[in-house]
Write a protein that holds these residues in place. Structure first.
Motif, mmCIF file in Angstrom:
data_model
loop_
_atom_site.group_PDB
_atom_site.id
_atom_site.type_symbol
_atom_site.label_atom_id
_atom_site.label_comp_id
_atom_site.label_asym_id
_atom_site.label_seq_id
_atom_site.Cartn_x
_atom_site.Cartn_y
_atom_site.Cartn_z
ATOM 1 N N VAL A 143 -23.893 -25.179 56.590
ATOM 2 C CA VAL A 143 -25.320 -25.385 56.308
ATOM 3 C C VAL A 143 -25.673 -26.869 56.222
ATOM 4 O O VAL A 143 -26.813 -27.254 56.481
ATOM 5 C CB VAL A 143 -25.755 -24.700 54.985
ATOM 6 C CG1 VAL A 143 -25.781 -23.193 55.145
ATOM 7 C CG2 VAL A 143 -24.871 -25.110 53.823
ATOM 8 N N THR A 158 -26.536 -15.055 56.224
ATOM 9 C CA THR A 158 -27.389 -16.043 56.887
ATOM 10 C C THR A 158 -26.591 -16.949 57.817
ATOM 11 O O THR A 158 -27.151 -17.598 58.685
ATOM 12 C CB THR A 158 -28.094 -16.929 55.841
ATOM 13 O OG1 THR A 158 -27.151 -17.234 54.812
ATOM 14 C CG2 THR A 158 -29.278 -16.230 55.251
ATOM 15 N N SER A 198 -19.126 -27.256 62.176
ATOM 16 C CA SER A 198 -19.985 -26.664 63.213
ATOM 17 C C SER A 198 -20.795 -25.482 62.702
ATOM 18 O O SER A 198 -21.834 -25.172 63.253
ATOM 19 C CB SER A 198 -19.136 -26.226 64.402
ATOM 20 O OG SER A 198 -18.186 -25.275 63.976
ATOM 21 N N VAL A 199 -20.318 -24.793 61.670
ATOM 22 C CA VAL A 199 -21.074 -23.644 61.179
ATOM 23 C C VAL A 199 -21.570 -23.860 59.749
ATOM 24 O O VAL A 199 -22.013 -22.927 59.087
ATOM 25 C CB VAL A 199 -20.243 -22.345 61.263
ATOM 26 C CG1 VAL A 199 -19.951 -21.999 62.714
ATOM 27 C CG2 VAL A 199 -18.954 -22.442 60.471
ATOM 28 N N ASP A 236 -20.447 -22.375 47.776
ATOM 29 C CA ASP A 236 -19.321 -22.008 48.634
ATOM 30 C C ASP A 236 -18.157 -22.915 48.243
ATOM 31 O O ASP A 236 -18.136 -24.099 48.588
ATOM 32 C CB ASP A 236 -19.724 -22.228 50.096
ATOM 33 C CG ASP A 236 -18.616 -21.819 51.054
ATOM 34 O OD1 ASP A 236 -17.501 -21.506 50.567
ATOM 35 O OD2 ASP A 236 -18.868 -21.815 52.268
ATOM 36 N N GLY A 289 -30.380 -18.698 51.900
ATOM 37 C CA GLY A 289 -31.111 -18.445 53.133
ATOM 38 C C GLY A 289 -30.953 -19.574 54.145
ATOM 39 O O GLY A 289 -31.403 -19.461 55.273
ATOM 40 N N SER A 290 -30.307 -20.673 53.719
ATOM 41 C CA SER A 290 -30.112 -21.775 54.669
ATOM 42 C C SER A 290 -29.196 -21.327 55.788
ATOM 43 O O SER A 290 -28.217 -20.633 55.559
ATOM 44 C CB SER A 290 -29.451 -22.969 53.986
ATOM 45 O OG SER A 290 -30.215 -23.396 52.912
ATOM 46 N N THR A 291 -29.527 -21.746 56.987
ATOM 47 C CA THR A 291 -28.651 -21.456 58.111
ATOM 48 C C THR A 291 -28.030 -22.773 58.581
ATOM 49 O O THR A 291 -28.320 -23.829 58.015
ATOM 50 C CB THR A 291 -29.448 -20.784 59.246
ATOM 51 O OG1 THR A 291 -30.548 -21.627 59.585
ATOM 52 C CG2 THR A 291 -29.995 -19.440 58.782
ATOM 53 N N VAL A 292 -27.213 -22.690 59.596
ATOM 54 C CA VAL A 292 -26.434 -23.848 60.048
ATOM 55 C C VAL A 292 -27.270 -25.128 60.152
ATOM 56 O O VAL A 292 -28.340 -25.130 60.759
ATOM 57 C CB VAL A 292 -25.815 -23.558 61.431
ATOM 58 C CG1 VAL A 292 -25.007 -24.739 61.922
ATOM 59 C CG2 VAL A 292 -24.962 -22.325 61.356
ATOM 60 N N ALA A 293 -26.785 -26.177 59.534
ATOM 61 C CA ALA A 293 -27.375 -27.513 59.643
ATOM 62 C C ALA A 293 -28.802 -27.586 59.112
ATOM 63 O O ALA A 293 -29.572 -28.440 59.513
ATOM 64 C CB ALA A 293 -27.336 -28.004 61.095
ATOM 65 N N GLU A 294 -29.144 -26.698 58.208
ATOM 66 C CA GLU A 294 -30.521 -26.667 57.733
ATOM 67 C C GLU A 294 -30.665 -27.307 56.358
ATOM 68 O O GLU A 294 -31.765 -27.556 55.883
ATOM 69 C CB GLU A 294 -30.986 -25.212 57.667
ATOM 70 C CG GLU A 294 -32.461 -25.066 57.836
ATOM 71 C CD GLU A 294 -32.884 -23.610 57.821
ATOM 72 O OE1 GLU A 294 -34.046 -23.375 58.105
ATOM 73 O OE2 GLU A 294 -32.067 -22.724 57.514
ATOM 74 N N ALA A 307 -28.761 -22.872 66.685
ATOM 75 C CA ALA A 307 -28.914 -22.102 65.442
ATOM 76 C C ALA A 307 -30.385 -22.119 65.069
ATOM 77 O O ALA A 307 -30.784 -22.611 64.035
ATOM 78 C CB ALA A 307 -28.075 -22.717 64.333
ATOM 79 N N ARG A 310 -20.530 -18.748 67.951
ATOM 80 C CA ARG A 310 -19.224 -19.299 68.285
ATOM 81 C C ARG A 310 -18.272 -18.257 68.833
ATOM 82 O O ARG A 310 -17.137 -18.570 69.150
ATOM 83 C CB ARG A 310 -18.587 -19.947 67.047
ATOM 84 C CG ARG A 310 -19.452 -21.016 66.429
ATOM 85 C CD ARG A 310 -19.220 -22.337 67.074
ATOM 86 N NE ARG A 310 -20.368 -23.202 66.860
ATOM 87 C CZ ARG A 310 -20.451 -24.442 67.320
ATOM 88 N NH1 ARG A 310 -19.471 -24.957 67.987
ATOM 89 N NH2 ARG A 310 -21.507 -25.156 67.111
ATOM 90 N N ARG A 315 -16.218 -25.369 50.523
ATOM 91 C CA ARG A 315 -16.707 -26.685 50.944
ATOM 92 C C ARG A 315 -16.709 -27.703 49.796
ATOM 93 O O ARG A 315 -17.184 -28.814 49.970
ATOM 94 C CB ARG A 315 -18.140 -26.571 51.451
ATOM 95 C CG ARG A 315 -18.392 -25.400 52.355
ATOM 96 C CD ARG A 315 -18.503 -25.851 53.781
ATOM 97 N NE ARG A 315 -19.060 -24.812 54.609
ATOM 98 C CZ ARG A 315 -18.383 -24.198 55.586
ATOM 99 N NH1 ARG A 315 -17.136 -24.527 55.815
ATOM 100 N NH2 ARG A 315 -18.959 -23.285 56.317
ATOM 101 N N ARG A 317 -36.735 -21.182 63.440
ATOM 102 C CA ARG A 317 -36.834 -22.391 62.617
ATOM 103 C C ARG A 317 -37.889 -23.373 63.080
ATOM 104 O O ARG A 317 -38.541 -24.011 62.269
ATOM 105 C CB ARG A 317 -35.467 -23.089 62.569
ATOM 106 C CG ARG A 317 -34.656 -22.581 61.414
ATOM 107 C CD ARG A 317 -33.173 -22.883 61.484
ATOM 108 N NE ARG A 317 -32.787 -24.245 61.752
ATOM 109 C CZ ARG A 317 -31.550 -24.700 61.534
ATOM 110 N NH1 ARG A 317 -30.629 -23.918 61.003
ATOM 111 N NH2 ARG A 317 -31.249 -25.924 61.830
#
Ligand code: SF4
Ligand code: FES
Lengths: 472, 238
Positions: free
Chosen positions: B104, A52, B101-102, B144, B211-216, A166, A60, B147, A174
């Motif tokens: 979640v 995901t 930057s990448v 993860d 299932g979360s993507t960047v910044a979600e 994103a 990037r 982090r 989204r």
């Protein structure tokens, strides 16, 4: 201890490269090669991460076309989840890709290449850039800047940010497109189309002056590959992969999920680019071109009235299946035209505003491929994951990699025509660069890493000695 | 309970005896940065971000576990403290792989917010770049370890609020990491009730919804404190 910081001149190719021109015993150009020496390691360091994250991570790879990577990546994700995304999500993704094609092609044409066409290859390098263009032809420059801005505004309206949105994710997207943004974009689309039409007619007027460039800027028969709609329509997001030969015969229609049955990847010893080839013909005979030229050669029609009319004329001027890489520029303009027509159609589609945008699922496939058309050509993402969705293998095939061999042929052809003896005069250097620029390569992307290297052209004699060198 | 009077940053304030300096400061709108503190659970005093200077003591004291006392004079933002806090943050960033930057939790991360608010503009030490696993074996959530800052907020929330005690810490020093049950994959941890409190408690993107993507990954940390308060005050019954 003192440190010396050298800032190399910025060229108008996005990314940096080294070009070698090899001479034979009689000091005639034998071959030219385009080396990419930036480091590539992206596919390696994604391993172990949740799939995901790939849409955001792969954006990037490249600051130049993040949208293309996000789309290819989220399409791969859809497959891993084994879902069909909601119709509105697909339309919104298409809208974003059209915005990306518009902004990227506008950048390539107006900012990077128009200075050559309008000011001439022999004009001074100090003014042969977008600023020189503004001074010489305010209208063209202004229209181009606004056209690019329009493409970027579409991306921003959807992704929230111009650069790394994103927003497209496995299963859909989204966020919806806010109504006021839709209305705003609708108010801008006609101007974008008019600018493109003006640019096309201006380019056609110039075309007769460029008979020499058309012949020597990479005119050779080759295979072509792109996505195409099932009904033969120009396609940028989905559909099937078609490989045609130089006469336009379909060699094979490929299910994108099985691209590896037909496409091999060759690693060049002097470049970090992988050079894909059509397996049945082997390497290097199986080299093929991707991008606007390929897409226009492969499709039967653009699918929008204005662009379809232009396609007919384009083919008349280019001789059916177009072999000259110089026509990349022309093809780009027709694609922008088609994009503006399709953008309008999408913005007027009531379905677009639905708020069913994302399918939820867990891992249902352990391997998947996502293919889309980036402005520069077909982009492949291929992931393998474990039961928990952690990536075990990642492969990407990038447009510029696929065009690497044709770029070598182009430079060879230009060098043969303009380089005589053991020196590289400045105007010829510009032509070599312009030949490469026809392909609009984005090198940081195709090597999967951001690095910097000045453009360096070396002339190498038969005994291996560098007899001349030029840097920009 | 008796009331004490003390000075924090030149301001005279009153407090209940036994109240922590952090509590008193917050009541008086004096901001002390924290990371391992979480409203609603016990203190661990693990992150050391809340260190303050107390006149008459040469050691720096963590405000989250230091009790207010009569006549105390406390400083919360001396140059020394500012420098220490930045250093602590730099150490967090070097120890594991925090790539905002990448991530979640980008823009919803307490570590990131602190780096910004405390003026950590660069990291002076070499990054260690450890190779740490990601565990996504749980149906709904993932961890993860890259982090994780070992604040143990998940451990305390799971133990004290949910009562499951799925989380714990294993290993020593730099090799420490949080584990589920007896270091089984999270998906096989039978004590886990899948309540998701740990995910809300976590200050960074270490614990996330699958299932979360960047910044979600938005986190609702106040909900935990709300649950505790409601239970203590029997808000459900009245
Ligand atoms: S997983 Fe999150 S809450 Fe748990 S110790 Fe690590 S950083 Fe703290
Ligand atoms: S908040 Fe006090 S030590 Fe972490």
């Amino acid at each position: 201890m003192s440190t010396r910081i050298v800032i190399d001149p910025v060229t108008r190719i996005e990314g940096h490269a080294k070009i070698s021109i090899f001479l034979d015993e009689a000091d005639q150009v034998k071959e030219a090669r385009f080396h990419v020496v930036e480091f590539r390691g992206f596919e390696r360091f994604c391993v172990g991460r949740p799939f995901t994250e790939m849409a955001g991570l792969s954006a990037r790879v490249c600051g130049i076309c993040p949208v293309s990577h996000i789309l290819a990546s989220s399409k791969t994700g859809d497959r891993l989840l084994a879902v069909t995304i909601p119709p509105a999500a697909e339309k919104l993704r298409r809208l974003m890709n059209l915005g990306q094609i518009t902004q990227s092609h506008a950048l390539s044409f107006f900012h990077l290449s128009a200075p050559d066409f309008l000011l001439g290859w022999e004009s001074s390098p100090a003014t042969r850039n977008v600023f020189g263009l503004i001074a010489a032809n305010k209208e063209v420059a202004r229209g181009g800047i606004r056209l690019r801005q329009f493409g970027q505004e579409i991306i921003e309206a959807l992704g929230g940010r111009k650069i790394h949105p994103a927003w497209s994710v496995p299963g859909g997207v989204r966020e919806p497109l806010p109504t006021e943004r839709r209305d705003y974009l609708l108010s801008r689309v006609d101007e974008a189309r008019t600018t493109t039409q003006q640019a096309i007619s201006a380019f056609k007027d110039l075309l007769d002056r460029f008979s020499e460039e058309i012949e020597v800027f990479g005119k050779f028969p080759s295979l072509f590959l792109s996505l195409v709609g099932r009904d033969g329509e120009w396609e940028h997001y989905d559909g099937i992969l078609r490989m045609i030969d130089a006469e336009g015969n379909t060699l094979v229609d490929i299910d994108p999920q099985r691209y590896f049955d037909y496409l091999g990847e060759h690693i060049e010893h002097d470049s970090f680019l992988k050079s894909p080839y059509y397996k049945p013909l082997g390497y290097p005979q199986g080299a093929y071109r991707v991008g606007p030229l390929a897409r226009l050669n492969i499709c039967q029609r653009m699918g929008t009235p204005l662009a379809d009319a232009e396609l007919v004329e384009y083919r008349q001027r280019g001789g059916g299946i177009v072999h000259s890489s110089f026509f990349f520029h022309y093809a780009r303009l027709i694609e922008i035209l088609c994009a503006t027509e399709r953008i309008k159609r999408l913005l007027e589609d009531p379905d677009l505003m639905s708020n069913r945008l994302r399918a939820q699922a867990s891992i249902n496939n352990l391997e998947a491929v996502g293919v889309s058309e980036a402005p520069r050509g077909t982009l492949f993402h291929h992931y393998c994951v474990d039961e928990n969705g952690l990536l075990t293998r990642v492969n990407m095939i990038i447009a510029t990699g696929q065009n690497a061999l044709p770029m070598n042929s182009t430079i060879t052809q230009i060098a043969r025509r303009y380089v005589q003896g053991r020196t590289i005069p400045e105007p010829i250097l510009n032509r070599i660069e312009a030949g490469i620029r026809a392909f609009d390569p984005c090198l940081s992307c195709s090597t999967h890493a951001a690095g910097q290297m000045p453009l360096l052209v070396q002339l190498i004699a038969a005994d291996g000695q560098v007899v001349d060198e030029a840097r920009r | 309970m008796s009331v004490v009077t003390l000075t924090i940053d030149e301001k005279i304030v009153s407090a209940q005896e036994g109240q922590t300096l952090l509590d008193v400061a917050r009541e008086n709108a004096i901001d002390i940065p924290t990371l391992c503190h979480l409203d609603g659970v016990s203190e661990a005093a693990a992150c050391r971000l809340c260190l303050v200077e107390v006149v008459g003591t040469s050691r720096l004291l963590p405000a989250c576990v230091t009790r207010a006392a009569e006549g105390m004079v406390v400083h919360t933002t001396t140059p020394k403290l500012v420098e220490y806090r930045r250093m602590i943050l730099e150490l967090f960033f070097t120890e594991r792989n925090h790539v905002c930057s990448v991530c979640v939790a980008n823009s919803a991360c307490e570590l990131q917010a602190l780096a910004a608010s405390q003026g950590m503009i660069h990291v002076r030490l070499d990054y260690l770049h450890p190779h740490l696993p990601v565990d996504t074996s749980h149906q709904q959530f993932g961890i993860d370890h890259n982090r994780c800052i070992l604040c143990t907020r998940c451990v305390r929330a799971c133990d004290e609020i949910e009562g499951a005690h799925t989380w714990d810490v294993a290993g020593r020093g730099i090799h420490s990491r949080v584990i589920t049950d007896l270091a089984q994959p999270w998906g096989e941890a039978t004590s886990c009730t899948s309540c998701g409190k740990c995910v809300q408690a976590c200050p960074t993107g270490a614990l996330f919804r699958q299932g979360s993507t960047v910044a979600e990954m938005q986190k609702d940390r106040e909900q935990l404190a709300f649950l505790v308060r409601a239970r203590k005050e029997k808000q459900w019954i009245s």
